[in-house]
Design a protein around this motif. Structure first.
Motif, PDB file in Angstrom:
ATOM      1  N   ALA A 252      50.653 122.432  -6.532  1.00 29.39           N
ATOM      2  CA  ALA A 252      52.137 122.363  -6.755  1.00 29.39           C
ATOM      3  C   ALA A 252      52.592 123.919  -6.803  1.00 29.39           C
ATOM      4  O   ALA A 252      53.571 124.446  -6.066  1.00 29.39           O
ATOM      5  CB  ALA A 252      52.627 121.738  -7.791  1.00 29.39           C
ATOM      6  N   ILE A 253      52.101 124.572  -7.793  1.00 28.77           N
ATOM      7  CA  ILE A 253      52.388 126.236  -7.885  1.00 28.77           C
ATOM      8  C   ILE A 253      52.081 127.003  -6.739  1.00 28.77           C
ATOM      9  O   ILE A 253      52.951 127.800  -6.284  1.00 28.77           O
ATOM     10  CB  ILE A 253      51.369 126.450  -9.277  1.00 28.77           C
TER      11      ILE A 253
ATOM     12  N   ILE B  60      44.781 123.852 -22.688  1.00 34.25           N
ATOM     13  CA  ILE B  60      45.435 125.129 -22.904  1.00 34.25           C
ATOM     14  C   ILE B  60      44.710 126.138 -22.028  1.00 34.25           C
ATOM     15  O   ILE B  60      45.392 126.986 -21.520  1.00 34.25           O
ATOM     16  CB  ILE B  60      45.252 125.654 -24.379  1.00 34.25           C
ATOM     17  N   ARG B  61      43.387 125.899 -21.897  1.00 29.36           N
ATOM     18  CA  ARG B  61      42.590 127.052 -20.645  1.00 29.36           C
ATOM     19  C   ARG B  61      43.312 126.692 -19.539  1.00 29.36           C
ATOM     20  O   ARG B  61      43.501 127.752 -18.705  1.00 29.36           O
ATOM     21  CB  ARG B  61      41.318 126.619 -21.062  1.00 29.36           C
ATOM     22  N   ASN B  62      43.445 125.672 -18.851  1.00 31.02           N
ATOM     23  CA  ASN B  62      43.909 125.210 -17.747  1.00 31.02           C
ATOM     24  C   ASN B  62      45.344 125.917 -17.640  1.00 31.02           C
ATOM     25  O   ASN B  62      45.789 126.489 -16.481  1.00 31.02           O
ATOM     26  CB  ASN B  62      44.093 123.819 -17.417  1.00 31.02           C
TER      27      ASN B  62
ATOM     28  N   THR C 154      46.761 116.458 -19.965  1.00 28.14           N
ATOM     29  CA  THR C 154      46.071 115.848 -18.680  1.00 28.14           C
ATOM     30  C   THR C 154      45.048 115.176 -18.575  1.00 28.14           C
ATOM     31  O   THR C 154      44.316 115.218 -19.765  1.00 28.14           O
ATOM     32  CB  THR C 154      46.476 117.079 -17.534  1.00 28.14           C
ATOM     33  N   VAL C 155      44.949 114.502 -17.302  1.00 34.37           N
ATOM     34  CA  VAL C 155      43.716 113.697 -17.422  1.00 34.37           C
ATOM     35  C   VAL C 155      42.884 114.295 -16.336  1.00 34.37           C
ATOM     36  O   VAL C 155      43.255 115.297 -15.513  1.00 34.37           O
ATOM     37  CB  VAL C 155      43.840 112.351 -17.304  1.00 34.37           C
TER      38      VAL C 155
ATOM     39  N   GLU D   9      44.144 120.193 -11.008  1.00 37.63           N
ATOM     40  CA  GLU D   9      44.031 120.609  -9.508  1.00 37.63           C
ATOM     41  C   GLU D   9      45.404 120.294  -8.901  1.00 37.63           C
ATOM     42  O   GLU D   9      45.686 121.010  -7.879  1.00 37.63           O
ATOM     43  CB  GLU D   9      42.835 119.782  -8.825  1.00 37.63           C
ATOM     44  N   HIS D  10      46.092 119.201  -9.108  1.00 36.52           N
ATOM     45  CA  HIS D  10      47.341 118.991  -8.563  1.00 36.52           C
ATOM     46  C   HIS D  10      48.311 119.870  -9.067  1.00 36.52           C
ATOM     47  O   HIS D  10      49.555 120.225  -7.991  1.00 36.52           O
ATOM     48  CB  HIS D  10      47.827 117.551  -8.632  1.00 36.52           C
TER      49      HIS D  10
END
Length: 344
Positions: A326-327, A30-32, A16-17, A321-322
């Protein structure tokens, strides 16, 4: 159906960015991903599934290790793959890794077996793509025997034979729930039924209802093989935001880049905004506000007779963050709406 239906989330660990559209390091991705799974568990999502890929746009090559970390920080969520590429792996080692994960998670491990949507693991691990069919068929047969947790005798052409071989550790429940992921091959559907695996349909293009014949074929095949009725899941791409317009606007640039990259590799034409919006409206993508996504999920569940719905919520370089938003919307707004729609 409304009370039995399970809801999962799938991610391939897409790189991701950040807010400035700078690519994140693999380690941070991976941590995210762990944080996303922790949030899903806290909010009551039933399952998380992580894909296995070996290419630069995905961070997860060893999903079991990520899942083991998630296991230590969660309490209820089931921990699986989406998918484990069995053709280029060893079934004995797959069983051993997931039996270990099952112990660490107090029985929450799941496996989803498949050939994968990419083939980079074949040359990486020294397999010939000419053996594509044989590798999967023989290894799936062996995996079905290993999952019984009884002594295994097996002989094939793709690995050394086994003679009354015990494989450890044994699980506390006696069996790891294991699905077979299918992309639309009738032969694969029948094979899953013959070997007694629950079925997961990868609905990644077109109207989800077009997969209904595969669900019907699966149930007929189970009956013909004398097996009990087994669950069917669907893996579908999607994204949720406060409104339909916001969801499409946020997702579009990330989905476009992802689809165009894959398209260049496979000879597909470039994705246009109009075509993408048409797929959101009528096709596989479940994208929009909680109300819109809930109605589409309910329609898909009814059309396919599902017992599990897995939303591939991470698509392309969408920022963390998006994905977290969404989750949260999926767990707190979409799932209750779907249950209410199905109960009604």
């Amino acid at each position: 159906m409304a009370t039995e239906l399970e809801f999962g989330l799938h991610s391939f660990g897409d790189v991701t960015v950040d807010a400035d559209r700078q690519r994140l390091p693999y380690a941070q991705v991976i941590r995210n991903l762990v944080e996303q799974a922790v949030l899903a568990d806290r909010l009551g999502v039933n399952a998380i599934g992580l894909g296995e890929h070996h290419r630069d746009d995905y961070a997860v090559t060893a999903p079991e290790i990520v899942l083991a970390t998630i296991a230590g920080r969660t309490e209820r969520i089931r921990l699986g793959t989406a998918v484990t590429v069995l053709s280029s792996d060893d079934p004995v080692r797959v069983f051993e890794r997931f039996a270990t994960l099952d112990a660490l998670s107090d029985g929450r491990a799941e496996i989803m077996l498949g050939r994968g949507s990419f083939t980079e693991s074949f040359p990486l691990f020294g397999y010939d793509l000419a053996d594509y069919e044989r590798l999967f068929e023989e290894k799936l047969e062996l995996m079905a025997r290993l999952l019984t947790e009884e002594p295994v005798s097996w002989q094939g052409t793709v690995r050394a034979p086994l003679t009354r071989q015990q494989v450890y550790p044994k699980t506390e429940s006696g069996r790891i729930r294991t699905w077979v992921g299918v992309g639309g091959s009738p032969e694969s559907v029948v094979r899953a039924a013959r070997l007694g695996f629950p079925l997961s349909l990868a609905v990644i293009g077109g109207d989800p209802a077009r997969f209904a014949p595969y669900a019907e074929l699966y149930h007929r095949a189970l009956a013909e093989f004398g097996r009990e009725r087994l669950p069917i899941a669907a893996h579908v791409p999607g994204f949720i935001a406060a409104t339909d317009a916001e969801a499409v606007d946020l997702l579009w640039p990330h989905a476009r880049d992802m689809l165009n990259r894959i398209g260049r590799e496979r000879g597909w034409p470039p994705m246009t905004r109009a075509r993408f919006e048409a797929d959101v409206a009528e096709g596989a993508w479940h994208v929009g506000s909680p109300e819109t996504v809930a109605r589409k999920i309910a329609s898909t569940v009814r059309a396919l007779g599902l017992q599990r719905f897995d939303l591939k919520y991470a698509n392309g370089t969408m920022p963390h963050e998006h994905l977290m938003t969404a989750i949260e919307l999926y767990a707190t707004e979409v799932i209750p709406r779907v249950r209410k729609l199905l109960a009604g």
